[in-house]
Design a protein around this motif. Structure first.
Motif: not given
Length: 780
Positions: A127-131, A174-183
């Motif tokens: 469930q991580f955006p590895f792209n 870093c990958i885990h907090i990326e959705p929250v950071w983007k918002e």
């Protein structure tokens, strides 16, 4: 073997040359090479390049390093003359070789895809955006380089807070907090918060400068100060963190009880007042960020329309309580100068609205910076800017001349004219320069029209001949001058250089010191509890070293003092103290290192009991001033000595030495001052009768030197000695002793120390001649 060794040595040289080239490339700075600043224009860059190219061209300059220098100059000009390459260098610190960075990114992505495909990883499994392309596209816009951070982010943090994320490759958190950071980034950037991303792998210098030793790390920067985020990475916590960075007194809560006081604050603070009417119980973050950006020019207040008593204000100013409304008040508190009302206000709209109402109608010149902004320097004939200055006396209430001047400024529609006023009692030099006759305008208001010619203070001006009373005739005269000025700029016939204005609103030194101390304490507190202990180790080491040295010095000093007392306290000490106390009740005291009490000075006899503590082991920086006397002259000389040295206390100790007991010790000491005192001649029949009374020695026990004072004869002594007065005081007095002893009284003896105070001043100045000795002799 020789061929192999030779090839190895050539390989070593090639590798060394490559390393040197890489190091020189890393140290290459085109701005430093051309000698221009980072804000230099293309014209300045071209001018600098032409000058350096002519100077370092290999055909003209025969210096061995001219060719390399010319290549560096050409490369620097190639980078800075191209706007794209220059911008890339300012942001990323390289000379435009971004292809190398992109190539590394592509190779890294290729290796990751290869790893991903071989082990059949599925993105949905973790469930991580590895792209990596998707990840880089989010942060690429906000990537920071060290030079970009120092030159742009830090200065800009005094107008808006920054939220910065520290990330790196293969950082699963870093990958885990990326959705929250983007918002959060999308929301806060629209409100005016600065965003930055630092890649710790490529920007180690910047990451270390920020104090980030792990990834991911999130920190905030405001006013150049760094604060770390320590809570869970969720949207609400990040919003509260940004809000906590802002000062607490940015926006004042205004009610029906204090709104008159708030709006009347323009007289003291010299700022327009901004009021936001809204239905939110708490102050919106957008409004706080706006207040922080414009805090130097406006005062901000917030009115919660749902509060009891707010109806009076909404009715008085005709505010729609269902729509957020911003009012700006200037000199008139009963009527707003401008209004904006809309749902969902954007930051850009609010900034434009506030910028249009940045100054009062007739602002007070309280600093040189404000003077530059309100009365800019003339740029050309088409950009003339005139300032109409009212020079008035400060008053608690608005005076009639100021109200008339304010109404005149309100009716002004010309962009080329700005109305300001100055308190002449606060800016006296500024006002006296513009007033031709200070007596005529004493205690009255005056009006001057001026145009600035340069930033050094040169202006052309014209002051109205009569004082400004605010009458209709005064307004008519001023209006006539302004109409004539549009047609004939030569009307401003007077010329002067204005002094810089003093900053009236600057906090006093004590407040600035308290603010700095509070900031330092808060930073230290935050560092102790949150910062990495590796950063705290140098500070802790310094603190413990200082404490160790301090306590060690105290302990050693305590032991040395106890040993001194033990050595200098024989069984018969009490008897000697009783004898000394009986002979000299006024001046002779027990040796003490304390400062003499007010009203008298302590003069201790230098004996074998006090010799070690008062001279041999005297503390560094202290000196013992010793008076030489005999039993017959003790009382009179001590009294005069105490009066002369009374004002020279502090690091000086005062003693007296009996010539009858310790003549040999004194004459041994004087042998080292041959140019100041004659050498005793043992064949002289008067050798033992040489008179040294009134001599004063300043003894530095630590550095082993002394200064000598030779007494001067008083007028009474010369008359009493008669034919012996031709002899110097340092010569033998045995033949004249019988003639003069009867005529000398206490006053001539005291006259020997008449110039002692002048000698003491030279002693404290350090201008006296010093006589050094190898070691202090025994007093016995």
């Amino acid at each position: 073997m020789e061929v192999k060794k030779l090839s190895i040595s050539w390989q070593f040289l090639i590798v060394l040359v490559l390393i040197l080239q890489i190091l020189s490339a890393l140290d290459f700075d085109p701005y430093r090479v051309l000698g221009v600043s980072r804000t230099a224009s293309q014209a300045d860059i071209k001018k600098a390049y032409k000058k350096l190219a002519r100077e370092w061209h290999p055909d003209k300059n025969k210096d061995p390093g001219a060719e390399d220098k010319f290549i560096q100059i050409s490369k620097a000009y190639e980078i800075l003359s191209n706007e794209e390459k220059r911008s890339h260098y300012d942001h990323y610190g390289d000379a435009g070789e971004s292809q190398g960075y992109q190539k590394q990114q592509q190779q890294r992505e290729h290796r990751f895809r290869h790893f991903h495909e071989n082990f059949y990883f599925d993105e949905s499994f973790f469930q991580f955006p590895f792209n990596s392309e998707r990840r880089d596209s989010i942060d690429e816009k906000y990537l920071l380089h060290f030079s970009h951070y120092v030159n742009e982010v830090v200065p800009d943090s005094f107008k808006k807070p920054y939220l910065i994320k520290i990330t790196s490759d293969w950082c699963f958190s870093c990958i885990h907090i990326e959705p929250v950071w983007k918002e959060v980034v999308q929301e806060l950037e629209g409100l005016g918060v600065g965003i930055g991303v630092v890649h710790a792998g490529y920007e180690r210098r910047l990451a270390h400068h920020l104090g980030a030793h792990s990834t991911p790390s999130i920190l905030g920067i405001i006013n150049g100060k760094i604060s770390f985020f320590h809570n869970a990475v969720v949207s609400e916590n990040l919003r509260q963190f940004v809000e906590s960075l802002l000062p607490g007194n940015l926006v004042e809560k205004v009610t029906s009880k204090n709104y008159v006081r708030f709006l009347s604050g323009w007289q003291q603070e010299n700022k327009p007042c901004v009021l936001l009417f809204d239905q939110m119980p708490t102050i919106p973050l957008l409004y706080k960020l706006t207040a922080f950006a414009h805090k130097d020019y406006l005062s901000f207040g917030y009115v919660y329309v749902g509060l009891r008593g707010a109806e009076e204000m909404t009715r008085q100013y005709s505010v729609n309580v269902y729509t957020p409304t911003i009012l700006i008040f200037k000199e008139h508190i009963h009527k707003p100068a401008d209004v904006i009302q809309a749902r969902g206000m954007k930051r850009q709209v609010i900034d434009d609205f506030i910028t249009q109402n940045k100054y009062l109608l007739a602002a007070r010149l309280t600093s040189q910076k404000l003077f530059h902004e309100l009365c800019p320097v003339k740029r050309s004939h088409r950009q003339r800017k005139y300032c109409v200055v009212l020079l008035t006396v400060e008053a608690t209430k608005l005076s009639k001349p100021f109200e008339a001047f304010l109404s005149f400024a309100l009716a002004n529609t010309q962009d080329t004219v700005r109305f300001v006023h100055v308190y002449s009692n606060r800016q006296q030099e500024f006002a006296s320069t513009l007033l031709p006759d200070s007596d005529t305008f004493q205690g009255k208001s005056a009006v001057s029209i001026l145009e600035r010619r340069n930033t050094a203070g040169r202006v052309v001006y014209k002051t109205l001949e009569d004082p400004w009373t605010g009458s209709e005739s005064d307004k008519f005269i001023l209006l006539g001058y302004l109409d004539q000025l549009r047609k004939d700029p030569a009307l401003l016939s007077s010329e002067a250089v204005l002094p810089d204005l003093t900053d009236e609103l600057a906090p006093i030194f004590l407040l600035r010191w308290l603010y700095s101390a509070s900031d330092y304490i808060s930073d230290s507190w935050d560092s102790v509890f949150h910062n990495n202990w590796r950063e705290m180790m140098p500070l802790l080491s310094l603190v413990f070293s200082a404490l160790f040295i301090l306590f060690g010095t105290v302990i050693v000093q305590a032991f040395s003092d106890s040993n001194e007392e033990r050595e200098s306290s024989p069984p018969d000490k009490e008897e000697a103290r009783e004898k000394t106390g009986k002979t000299e009740p006024s001046f002779t005291k027990e040796p003490s290192s304390k400062i003499p009490k007010k009203g008298f000075v302590e003069v201790t006899e230098l004996t074998d009991l006090t010799y070690t503590s008062n001279l041999v082991r005297l503390r560094p920086g202290h000196m013992n001033v010793v008076l030489i006397l005999s039993n017959s002259t003790k009382t009179s000389l001590l009294q005069k000595f105490a009066l002369e040295v009374y004002s020279f206390t502090g690091c000086l100790h005062f003693s007296f030495l009996s010539l009858d007991k310790h003549r040999e010790w004194l004459e041994y000491l004087l042998e080292f001052a041959q140019d100041a005192a004659p050498i005793p001649n043992q064949y002289d029949k008067h050798f033992m009768e040489r008179d040294y009374t009134g001599y004063v020695l300043a003894l530095n026990g630590h550095k082993k030197y002394f200064c000598l004072f030779k007494p001067q004869k008083a007028v009474e002594e010369e008359e009493a000695m008669g034919p012996c007065s031709d002899f110097d005081s340092s010569l033998h007095l045995g033949e004249c002793r019988g003639k003069s002893s009867s005529g000398l009284g206490p006053r001539p003896i005291k006259g020997k120390l008449s110039k002692l105070s002048l000698w003491m001043e030279r002693l404290l100045e350090g201008s006296l001649q010093r006589f050094y000795i190898p070691s202090w002799p025994d007093l016995d």
